[in-house]
Scaffold this motif. Structure first.
Motif, PDB file in Angstrom:
ATOM      1  N   VAL A  46      33.132 -13.148  49.259  1.00 29.09           N
ATOM      2  CA  VAL A  46      34.316 -12.483  49.683  1.00 29.09           C
ATOM      3  C   VAL A  46      35.594 -13.510  48.958  1.00 29.09           C
ATOM      4  O   VAL A  46      36.693 -13.170  48.823  1.00 29.09           O
ATOM      5  CB  VAL A  46      34.668 -12.404  51.025  1.00 29.09           C
ATOM      6  CG1 VAL A  46      34.907 -13.853  51.711  1.00 29.09           C
ATOM      7  CG2 VAL A  46      35.716 -11.529  51.467  1.00 29.09           C
ATOM      8  N   ALA A  47      35.146 -14.598  48.577  1.00 31.31           N
ATOM      9  CA  ALA A  47      36.207 -15.519  47.994  1.00 31.31           C
ATOM     10  C   ALA A  47      36.793 -14.889  46.741  1.00 31.31           C
ATOM     11  O   ALA A  47      35.984 -14.568  46.125  1.00 31.31           O
ATOM     12  CB  ALA A  47      35.586 -17.019  47.676  1.00 31.31           C
ATOM     13  N   GLU A  51      39.064 -18.951  42.528  1.00 27.85           N
ATOM     14  CA  GLU A  51      38.336 -19.915  43.348  1.00 27.85           C
ATOM     15  C   GLU A  51      36.872 -20.142  43.279  1.00 27.85           C
ATOM     16  O   GLU A  51      36.147 -20.899  44.010  1.00 27.85           O
ATOM     17  CB  GLU A  51      38.833 -19.831  44.834  1.00 27.85           C
ATOM     18  CG  GLU A  51      40.268 -20.054  45.136  1.00 27.85           C
ATOM     19  CD  GLU A  51      40.560 -19.768  46.599  1.00 27.85           C
ATOM     20  OE1 GLU A  51      39.533 -19.677  47.638  1.00 27.85           O
ATOM     21  OE2 GLU A  51      41.749 -19.641  47.003  1.00 27.85           O
ATOM     22  N   GLY A  52      36.408 -19.168  42.377  1.00 26.31           N
ATOM     23  CA  GLY A  52      34.677 -19.249  42.046  1.00 26.31           C
ATOM     24  C   GLY A  52      33.879 -18.279  42.860  1.00 26.31           C
ATOM     25  O   GLY A  52      32.749 -18.368  42.829  1.00 26.31           O
ATOM     26  N   PHE A 109      25.841 -19.554  38.814  1.00 20.37           N
ATOM     27  CA  PHE A 109      26.162 -18.864  37.735  1.00 20.37           C
ATOM     28  C   PHE A 109      26.053 -17.312  37.684  1.00 20.37           C
ATOM     29  O   PHE A 109      26.390 -16.748  36.539  1.00 20.37           O
ATOM     30  CB  PHE A 109      25.027 -19.254  36.810  1.00 20.37           C
ATOM     31  CG  PHE A 109      24.683 -20.633  36.516  1.00 20.37           C
ATOM     32  CD1 PHE A 109      25.782 -21.451  36.032  1.00 20.37           C
ATOM     33  CD2 PHE A 109      23.564 -21.386  37.195  1.00 20.37           C
ATOM     34  CE1 PHE A 109      25.619 -22.807  35.670  1.00 20.37           C
ATOM     35  CE2 PHE A 109      23.700 -22.782  37.109  1.00 20.37           C
ATOM     36  CZ  PHE A 109      24.503 -23.350  36.274  1.00 20.37           C
ATOM     37  N   LEU A 110      26.261 -16.506  38.860  1.00 23.36           N
ATOM     38  CA  LEU A 110      26.649 -15.253  38.973  1.00 23.36           C
ATOM     39  C   LEU A 110      28.079 -14.932  38.812  1.00 23.36           C
ATOM     40  O   LEU A 110      28.453 -13.771  38.615  1.00 23.36           O
ATOM     41  CB  LEU A 110      25.963 -14.591  40.201  1.00 23.36           C
ATOM     42  CG  LEU A 110      24.555 -14.629  40.269  1.00 23.36           C
ATOM     43  CD1 LEU A 110      24.063 -14.093  41.602  1.00 23.36           C
ATOM     44  CD2 LEU A 110      23.987 -13.718  39.213  1.00 23.36           C
ATOM     45  N   ALA A 111      28.817 -15.900  39.344  1.00 22.34           N
ATOM     46  CA  ALA A 111      30.513 -15.707  39.496  1.00 22.34           C
ATOM     47  C   ALA A 111      31.052 -15.313  37.996  1.00 22.34           C
ATOM     48  O   ALA A 111      31.860 -14.458  37.976  1.00 22.34           O
ATOM     49  CB  ALA A 111      31.038 -17.130  39.940  1.00 22.34           C
ATOM     50  N   PRO A 112      30.573 -15.910  36.792  1.00 17.27           N
ATOM     51  CA  PRO A 112      31.213 -15.435  35.545  1.00 17.27           C
ATOM     52  C   PRO A 112      30.631 -14.130  35.049  1.00 17.27           C
ATOM     53  O   PRO A 112      31.312 -13.515  34.100  1.00 17.27           O
ATOM     54  CB  PRO A 112      30.800 -16.482  34.632  1.00 17.27           C
ATOM     55  CG  PRO A 112      30.329 -17.622  35.159  1.00 17.27           C
ATOM     56  CD  PRO A 112      29.895 -17.237  36.637  1.00 17.27           C
TER      57      PRO A 112
END
Length: 122
Positions: A46-47, A51-52, A109-112
């Motif tokens: 949810v962030a 903020e990553g 590494f899923l964030a990008p």
């Protein structure tokens, strides 16, 4: 009171054999990491992206958690029993611990990745 060799016949601390302490400590560490991950995973989803996090909506997070639960139940009841019949518990534990470490290390590494939502047939 709790000095080595106490009633467990193992010669280790608290009745456990000395060779049993390494798996017990690894299990404790993995259990703690799993609890930590389970509690922080929805917060990371949810962030905001800056903020990553993944900036997901609560409905999407609920769908992900429901699919994860269904996959876990399927694995526990359908896939694990045949695997456990073929492997010794210590071998299964070691392999799963390594797999868990790889998956946990790859999660940030899923964030990008592409933020488009996945098509879930719900």
């Amino acid at each position: 009171c709790c000095r080595g060799g106490g009633g467990g016949g193992g010669g280790g601390y608290g009745g456990l054999p000395a060779s049993a302490w390494a798996p017990v400590l690894v299990y404790c560490a993995l259990s703690g990491a799993t609890i930590f991950f389970d509690e922080l995973y929805p917060l990371w989803l949810v962030a905001p992206r800056d903020e990553g996090g993944l900036a997901m909506h609560s409905g999407d997070i609920g769908a992900i958690m429901a699919c994860s639960g269904a996959a876990l139940v399927t694995f526990q009841f359908l896939l694990y029993p045949p695997l456990a019949a073929r492997c010794a518990p210590s071998v299964m534990f070691a392999r799963c611990a390594v797999l868990y470490a790889v998956i946990a290390a790859a999660t940030p590494f899923l964030a990008p990745l592409d933020p488009r939502p996945l098509p879930l047939p719900l």
